[in-house]
Each structure stands twice: as C-alpha cells, then as structure tokens.
Design an enzyme around this catalytic site. Structure first.
Site, mmCIF file in Angstrom:
data_model
loop_
_atom_site.group_PDB
_atom_site.id
_atom_site.type_symbol
_atom_site.label_atom_id
_atom_site.label_comp_id
_atom_site.label_asym_id
_atom_site.label_seq_id
_atom_site.Cartn_x
_atom_site.Cartn_y
_atom_site.Cartn_z
ATOM 1 N N SER A 209 44.580 43.978 34.693
ATOM 2 C CA SER A 209 45.645 43.080 35.085
ATOM 3 C C SER A 209 45.484 41.651 34.571
ATOM 4 O O SER A 209 46.408 40.846 34.644
ATOM 5 C CB SER A 209 45.763 43.045 36.615
ATOM 6 O OG SER A 209 44.550 42.586 37.208
ATOM 7 N N SER B 175 40.009 45.327 35.081
ATOM 8 C CA SER B 175 41.005 44.287 34.810
ATOM 9 C C SER B 175 40.482 43.077 34.069
ATOM 10 O O SER B 175 41.266 42.236 33.629
ATOM 11 C CB SER B 175 41.661 43.838 36.127
ATOM 12 O OG SER B 175 42.467 44.866 36.643
ATOM 13 N N LYS C 170 43.789 33.384 35.385
ATOM 14 C CA LYS C 170 44.787 34.365 35.807
ATOM 15 C C LYS C 170 45.616 33.786 36.962
ATOM 16 O O LYS C 170 45.077 33.169 37.885
ATOM 17 C CB LYS C 170 44.000 35.601 36.256
ATOM 18 C CG LYS C 170 44.768 36.819 36.650
ATOM 19 C CD LYS C 170 43.729 37.897 37.019
ATOM 20 C CE LYS C 170 44.353 39.237 37.333
ATOM 21 N NZ LYS C 170 43.293 40.239 37.631
#
Length: 500
Positions: A172, A196, A97
């Site tokens: 996310s 997330s 990420k």
C-alpha cells in the site's frame, strides 16, 4: 511505454544519498535551500506523470530550509560537526505515506468518507525524523485503507510506475515507492503488514526494510493495527540508497534501536547464506518468473565470487502454505473488522451491497476493498481445525527459520513472482503478496534490494531475511549488494540505455 527518466537530465543533487546530503549541508558545501528546491522542482516535473504526491508542503519546507541555512551560517565548524549525532538528517528532504498523520496534512488513506480530514499532530515516526533535522516535502498515495497491492483509490486516483507509467507501483505504500523511484524524494516512511513496504520498493527499484516487530512505533496511522496485528504491522524506511536505511532505522527506532544491534560490525564473509528460489507450490499464487529467478541466481554467484561464501539453495515445504498461514494469523489477530474501517469507524459497510453498487458505478469504494470486505464475511466458515493447523504451522516455520538462520544467517528469497504488472491486472492475481506477507507473521526482519532491470525495463529484486532482531545483518548485506549490483543508480542508467 513512458518513463520519467527518458531524455530527462537529473540534477546532481538528486543523485546523492541522504547521508551525503546531510554531510554537505553541515559542512556548508551546499545550501539546504538548494537541495529542497531541487527536490521540489523534480516533484513538480514527475508528479504529473506518476501521481505519487497527493499533497505537498513546499512553502513550509522552503521556510524550514532557510532557517537551517541561517542557523548553520551562524555556527562554528565544531558545533556544526556535533550535529551529526543529534540531527543526522539535518536539512534532508523526506516524504511519507499519507496514512501517517502529519500536522495540517490530509490523513484519509484513500477513504472517501474521510476526505477533508486534517491531522492535528505528527505520527511518532514523522516526529522523530523531523527531530533528526529532516524536512517533510509531501505526503504520498496509498491503496484504499492500505490493504491492496495497487495504489489507487477514489480520493486521489491511481499512481503510476516511474519506469513505465502503464504499470503499477505496488501497495500500500505505492505512492512513496513511486516518488522515491522517480528521484522526487531520497528517503521516506512506509508501513508493512503484508509487504506494503517491500512490494512498492521492489516495483519501483528502491530499497525498503520491514523491521523486526515491536521496535519502530506504529502509532499515528489510519487505519492502525489492533490486537495481534500490532506485531504483524511494521513501520520502516524506504530509500533510494542502501546506506541510508541503517541511520534512518536508528532514528525511527529511538531508544529501541539498541535491540537491533545496528552498531554491530558485520563481516559478510562470515555469514551463512541460503537461497530459496520458489517453493510456493500453491495454485492460488503465481510461480516466480524465469527472469527473476535468473537475477537471484546471478546474485548468489556474485556473492560467492566476491566474498568467498557459499550460498546454499534450500527448500522449506511449509512456504507452500504462506498464503494460508498469513490469512489465518490475520483472521485470528483480534483486529477491528475491515468493514468497520470502510465505514470510517462509524457504521460498518455492507460489502455485498457495495459490490452491486460498484457494478453500476455508484460505490465510493474500490473493487479490491469491497472484495476484501466480502472475504472477511466468509471467515466464520473456516473450520477451527483448519485454523489450528495453519497457526501451528506458522509457529513451526518460525522456529525452523530461527534455528536455521541463528545470529549469522541470511536467507535470499523472491520479492514477488513478477515484475510490475499493468494497471488493474493484480485483481486477477490477488494472492501474490504471499511472497512478502509470510514474513510479517513469522516476525522476521526483511530488506528488499533492487537487482537491475528486466528486458522489459522494469525493476527486479530480492528479499534478504534474518532472524528476529538481526536487522543489522540484512542491512549490511544490502549495502554490499548495492555495490555489487548497482542499486537504483544502475537502474536509471540501464533505463536510459534501453530507450536510446
């Protein structure tokens, strides 16, 4: 409807787990450069459709691979074998990420004010995975400031689901979920303060694990957790294959791995199983779709038939208030205000001004980020007595689940009330993350597992929950569920059959 799997053959190297790849590379059965090139080619093929990777390091990854091949070719067989312990992921590609810092790579978390920023060091988890021999291929998209469950922002745009590009990837860690689900990566790093890791894993048909808190370091992220948030935020593995989660968590945890008992053998037949189908009686949160409930019930039957266990269906009424508990615990966590991060930690943003600017297309922030900033401003209006009620309820539910699960219990719980929604639709269901968020404030480890495709061709799944520190239980069960239900491989086969 468009899928990255339709009519497209996948290189056999992309159908191997990270553990299998590491073994083959060590044994000189396949070269590291062949593996890296296969993944680079796959990312180039799918990323134009899903926009999951926001920046790559293909050239450096290729150099890393060639160095590993040279090193291995100059080693004796016994020396190569010993690398299994010191470098368990030697030569294996991974992604992470973008909110995690990586030397020389962007680290803006979708915030326009931070666009162009480059990291000067690696986050601890990135460093640990690299020290274990893994090769970083790229960094992936996320929601603005990592606080929304659709991965879209004003810097990198929106990511698309590999099973249907008109659908969301979750957030996310959505870009990470998407590139893994599209076979553009085999293992990846995500972070989770309200789901997330688990929501993107669910929507993209992969495995994801939110560890017990305070085990895997959260450092090197933007934004990072402060105050009590440090115990709610968890960094963990996202994988296409269940067998990779435990060794990956071992690496990410470092010396703290011993606390998770990952080496303890687990006899599935001796575990207690519980299932909660949906006790979220809350008008702000959606009910679980019938098709997802049927998949969960089918799983319970499969467990009972295969292992001779009994899955007890239970109800815990406190789960009705999951949203309120998560919100109150976050509001009182003494973290930095969200508007502070929206202003790039310089001058806090006025979300009400941003809202009016957004109405005329003049804001650099997304509507979900602005909405969260506005909600934050109303926190002071919540009576202290209300906060006290939900704080105590959280503590009570935490203890209730610890007592129920003990050291040999696993709870099966819905991952989300719906399969992947169409783009922008989550704005109408902002609180559906409560199905995952509750477990962050309960301090419980959770593993998301895929359970096949819906009739619409979208991944389904469930969460496996254990008591604090018993991550080894949910990971062991996840490996068995992959054998029972087919995991990511089965999803791809089903998708191709649906499209014929």
């Amino acid at each position: 409807m468009s899928s990255v799997f339709v009519g497209e053959p996948i290189d056999p190297l992309l159908r191997l787990s990270a553990s299998q790849l590491a073994t083959k590379i060590r044994n000189l059965e396949v070269t590291c450069i062949a593996v890296i090139n296969a993944y680079i080619e796959r990312i180039r093929a799918v990323n134009k459709l899903i926009n999951a990777v926001v920046e790559d390091r293909f050239e450096d990854a290729t150099l890393d691979a060639r160095k590993i091949d040279t090193m291995l070719n100059n080693m004796e067989r016994e020396a190569r074998r010993k690398l299994c312990d010191s470098k368990p992921f030697l030569g294996v590609p991974f992604t992470t990420k973008e909110s995690f810092s990586v030397v020389g790579m962007p680290n803006c978390s979708g915030l326009v004010a931070r666009k162009g920023y480059r990291s000067t060091d690696d986050a601890p988890v990135v460093e640990r995975l690299r020290n274990a021999g893994a090769i970083l291929l790229a960094v992936t998209n996320c929601s603005e400031l990592c606080m929304w469950w659709e991965s879209a922002n004003r810097v990198y745009g929106r990511s698309n689901n590999p099973f249907d590009v008109s659908r969301i990837v979750g957030g996310s860690s959505g870009g990470e979920g998407a590139i893994l689900g599209a076979a553009g990566s085999v293992i990846g790093i995500g972070s989770d303060i309200g789901g997330s890791i688990r929501m993107p894993s669910f929507f993209n048909g992969i495995f994801g694990h939110k560890p017990s808190p305070d085990i895997v370091p959260n450092g090197g992220q933007f934004p990072n957790a402060e105050g009590q948030e440090k115990h709610y935020l968890c960094t963990g593995p996202m994988c296409r294959y269940a067998e990779d989660m435990k060794p990956m968590l071992q690496v990410l945890s470092g010396d703290s791995a011993v606390k998770l008992k990952l080496d303890h053998p687990v006899d599935i037949r001796k575990l207690k199983f519980y299932s909660i189908e949906s006790s979220m009686r809350n008008f702000l949160v959606s009910k679980v779709d019938k098709e997802l409930l049927e998949a969960q019930r089918k799983l319970c039957v499969e467990l009972e038939n295969e292992y001779g266990v009994m899955v007890e269906v239970i109800q815990l009424e406190k789960f009705d208030y999951s949203l309120q508990m998560w919100a109150r615990m976050m509001a009182t966590a003494r973290g930095k205000p969200f508007c502070h991060y929206m202003g790039n930690e310089i001058t806090p943003v006025n979300p009400f001004c941003e809202f009016f600017k957004a109405m005329v297309g003049a804001s650099v922030h997304t509507i979900p980020a602005i909405g969260l900033g506005m909600l934050e401003k109303f926190e002071a209006l919540v009576p202290q007595t209300t906060t006290n009620v939900y704080t105590q309820m959280t503590k009570d539910l935490r203890q209730e689940l610890e007592d129920l699960l003990g050291d040999d219990g696993v709870l099966i719980y819905p991952s989300h009330p719906t399969t992947a929604l169409r783009h922008n639709v989550p704005i109408f269901y902002p609180f559906n993350f409560a199905y995952t968020g509750i477990f962050n404030v309960l301090y419980l480890p959770v593993t998301q597992c895929p359970l096949g495709l819906s009739k619409a061709g979208l991944p389904m799944g469930v969460q496996l929950v254990a008591s604090n520190g018993n991550d080894h239980l949910t990971l062991a069960v996840a490996e068995q569920l992959e054998k029972l239900m087919g995991g990511w491989d089965k999803l791809c086969v089903e998708k191709q059959l649906q499209q014929q």
